[in-house]
Design a protein around this motif. Structure first.
Motif, PDB file in Angstrom:
ATOM      1  N   LEU A 269       0.820  -1.103  -0.069  1.00 42.85           N
ATOM      2  CA  LEU A 269       0.089  -0.116   0.182  1.00 42.85           C
ATOM      3  C   LEU A 269       0.885   1.252   0.259  1.00 42.85           C
ATOM      4  N   PHE A 270       1.848   1.483   1.106  1.00 44.98           N
ATOM      5  CA  PHE A 270       2.698   2.674   0.950  1.00 44.98           C
ATOM      6  C   PHE A 270       3.597   2.654   0.134  1.00 44.98           C
ATOM      7  N   ARG A 271       4.162   1.700  -0.414  1.00 52.39           N
ATOM      8  CA  ARG A 271       4.962   1.800  -1.505  1.00 52.39           C
ATOM      9  C   ARG A 271       4.184   2.202  -2.900  1.00 52.39           C
ATOM     10  N   GLY A 272       3.005   1.571  -3.019  1.00 48.69           N
ATOM     11  CA  GLY A 272       2.130   2.189  -4.277  1.00 48.69           C
ATOM     12  C   GLY A 272       1.747   3.585  -4.035  1.00 48.69           C
ATOM     13  N   LEU A 273       1.813   4.177  -3.144  1.00 49.01           N
ATOM     14  CA  LEU A 273       1.281   5.546  -3.166  1.00 49.01           C
ATOM     15  C   LEU A 273       2.045   6.565  -2.865  1.00 49.01           C
ATOM     16  N   PRO A 274       1.951   7.994  -3.725  1.00 50.91           N
ATOM     17  CA  PRO A 274       2.888   8.936  -3.554  1.00 50.91           C
ATOM     18  C   PRO A 274       3.116   9.593  -2.196  1.00 50.91           C
TER      19      PRO A 274
ATOM     20  N   TYR B 296       9.518   0.928   2.890  1.00 49.47           N
ATOM     21  CA  TYR B 296      10.578   0.687   1.961  1.00 49.47           C
ATOM     22  C   TYR B 296      11.704   0.029   2.739  1.00 49.47           C
ATOM     23  N   MET B 297      12.077   0.389   4.035  1.00 45.46           N
ATOM     24  CA  MET B 297      12.922  -0.151   4.655  1.00 45.46           C
ATOM     25  C   MET B 297      12.707  -1.417   5.177  1.00 45.46           C
TER      26      MET B 297
END
Lengths: 246, 249
Positions: free
Chosen positions: B85-90, B129-130
């Motif tokens: 989810l949070f890698r896919g969002l700006p 990411y991390m």
């Protein structure tokens, strides 16, 4: 008769569809040295790894001093501190010095003080003849030295039983002797030992009993003078001939 | 092919309006006027925001990585969904959600102004990411290490803490430093959160100064400030990677 140290009853182990252990029965008495031999894929390492639950048996039971280790209430971590394990690839902790390799489990598992852990570590290193390597990192040691440190590390926990999983198979031929010498001394001191090995001379001299495994079963077992010299089974003879030819 | 290069260079020298460029981008007076606040406030804030977002993101990422490697399936699912989810969002969307979405929805604002909102917003993204980097690092430690630790009687937690993680971190220090460089640049997104004179980071500071002075020089000044921070780190990453490669040999 006293309770055996290890008693294995109808042990089966599957990896997926593959049945690696197909009904193992055997016992190991206190102070006994048992060598397990057999071709690769015979299940001998898996059997050894079941004894300290690095592999979980699919069915059957393993009793250590009469207690079933597969029991959900069994104290597996406590059990493992009493059973030392030595691996083919040594598995020393590369980020720690030799001293800290020997101390870490004493400190974190047994709760020993820093001084006591260091003292025990020094004593065990002396026992394997590597006192001068105490501050080295494992990567600076030869394979034979690393394996002796690994044995010392296991001994620091004061185990009353030791498992060896092909301890010399990853070593250059000229380094095998120093590791076998340490193991021989342990055996003479009365340690209960279960050893998976290809070193037939070692088995011949040190083992009280030899187990030959093939295809996930124990084909035969007995004193080395029987199993290694006058095997009763065709498969054992064939295996020993193949080893000899190497 | 050098002819083409020569032609371009000559054309630039003769036809570009150097007077105009110099006037709009390189005015020493404006640059001087930005001192010392560009360093004492803006660069300082950029570093503080980066450090806070990295720290928050790192510990959150560690938790996510352990969840992703857990034997308990719902933990794995949660970590996977979160990371994707949070890698896919700006990153900007996440920062807006934290900065403005939460107050609108719950009538509650994250305290500590830009620092609080930015740290959480960017930390949430950085963690995604991390987490993947840390998971890869843990998986790169040979399985025999865990087995050896467990065979000495260590619990899974003790073995992870003292045996696996220290080795994993050695492996992932270069990619984590890279992540840090990305975060430094991403704090520029905090300009959307609004600010007080003392909470501006480099980009917001430059933007406000630019409006005031009707000149683009502030952009050049803060660009230099960003590079002073990021270039040494990028150099460090390269050095660490080379060292790691040598150790492997």
């Amino acid at each position: 008769m006293s309770i055996p140290r290890i008693e294995i009853r109808d042990l089966h182990k599957y990896f997926g569809e593959l049945e690696v252990l197909r009904g193992i029965h055997t016992t190991v008495a206190k102070g006994e040295v048992v060598c397990i031999i057999g071709p690769s894929g015979s299940g001998k390492s898996t059997l050894l790894r079941c004894v300290n639950l690095l592999e979980e048996p699919t069915s059957g039971s393993i009793l250590i001093d009469g207690d079933d280790i597969a029991d959900p209430d069994a104290d597996v971590d406590g059990l493992r501190t009493r059973i030392g394990m030595v691996f083919q690839q040594f598995n020393l902790f590369p980020h720690l010095t030799v001293l800290r390799n020997l101390r870490i489990a004493q400190r974190k598992v047994l709760g020993r003080s820093s001084e006591e852990a260091t003292e025990v570590a020094r004593e065990m290193l002396k026992r394997v003849g590597l006192s001068d390597k105490i501050d080295e990192h494992p990567s600076r040691l030869s394979g034979g030295q690393q394996q002796r440190v690994a044995i010392a590390r296991a001994l620091c926990m004061n185990p009353d039983m030791m498992l060896f999983d092909e301890p010399t198979s990853a070593l250059d031929p000229e380094l095998i002797g120093e590791v076998l010498d340490v193991m021989r001394e342990l055996a003479e001191e009365g340690m209960t030992m279960l050893v998976v090995t290809h070193e037939m001379a070692f088995a011949q001299q040190v083992a009280d009993r030899v187990i030959f495994m093939d295809g996930g079963v124990i084909v035969e077992e007995g004193p080395p003078s029987d199993v290694l010299v006058n095997p009763a089974h065709q498969r054992t003879r064939k295996f020993l001939r193949a080893i000899d030819a190497e | 092919m050098y002819v083409l290069l020569a032609v371009v260079v000559v054309a630039m020298i003769f036809f570009a309006d150097w007077g105009k460029i110099g006037h709009n981008f390189f005015q020493p007076d404006i640059a001087r006027e930005m001192m010392p606040r560009v360093l004492t406030i803006a660069a300082r804030n950029t570093i503080i925001y980066t450090a806070a977002a990295f720290t928050f993101g790192f510990f959150f990422a560690l938790l996510l990585a352990l969840m992703k490697l857990s034997s308990i399936a719902p933990y794995r699912w949660f970590a996977t969904v979160y990371i994707e989810l949070f890698r896919g969002l700006p990153a900007l969307i996440t920062i807006l959600l934290v900065g403005f979405g939460i107050p609108i929805a719950f009538g509650w604002t994250i305290p500590f102004g830009t620092l609080g909102k930015g740290t959480i917003g960017l930390g949430i993204v950085a963690a995604a990411y991390m987490a993947e980097t840390i998971r890869a690092g843990i998986e790169a430690v040979p399985g025999g290490q865990m087995e050896a630790a467990r065979s000495l009687g260590m619990t899974p937690g003790t073995a992870m803490l003292y045996i696996i993680l220290p080795q994993a971190f050695r492996i992932i220090i270069p990619p984590l430093t890279n992540e840090l460089v990305l975060l430094i640049k991403d704090t520029s997104l905090f300009f959307v959160l609004g600010s007080t004179p003392t909470s501006k980071e480099l980009t917001k500071f430059a933007r406000d100064f630019m409006t005031e002075a009707r000149n683009a020089t502030p952009l050049i000044v803060v660009s230099a400030a960003y590079l002073i921070i990021t270039l040494p780190l990028t150099y460090l990453v390269r050095k660490l990677e080379r060292k790691a490669a040598e150790e492997k040999r």
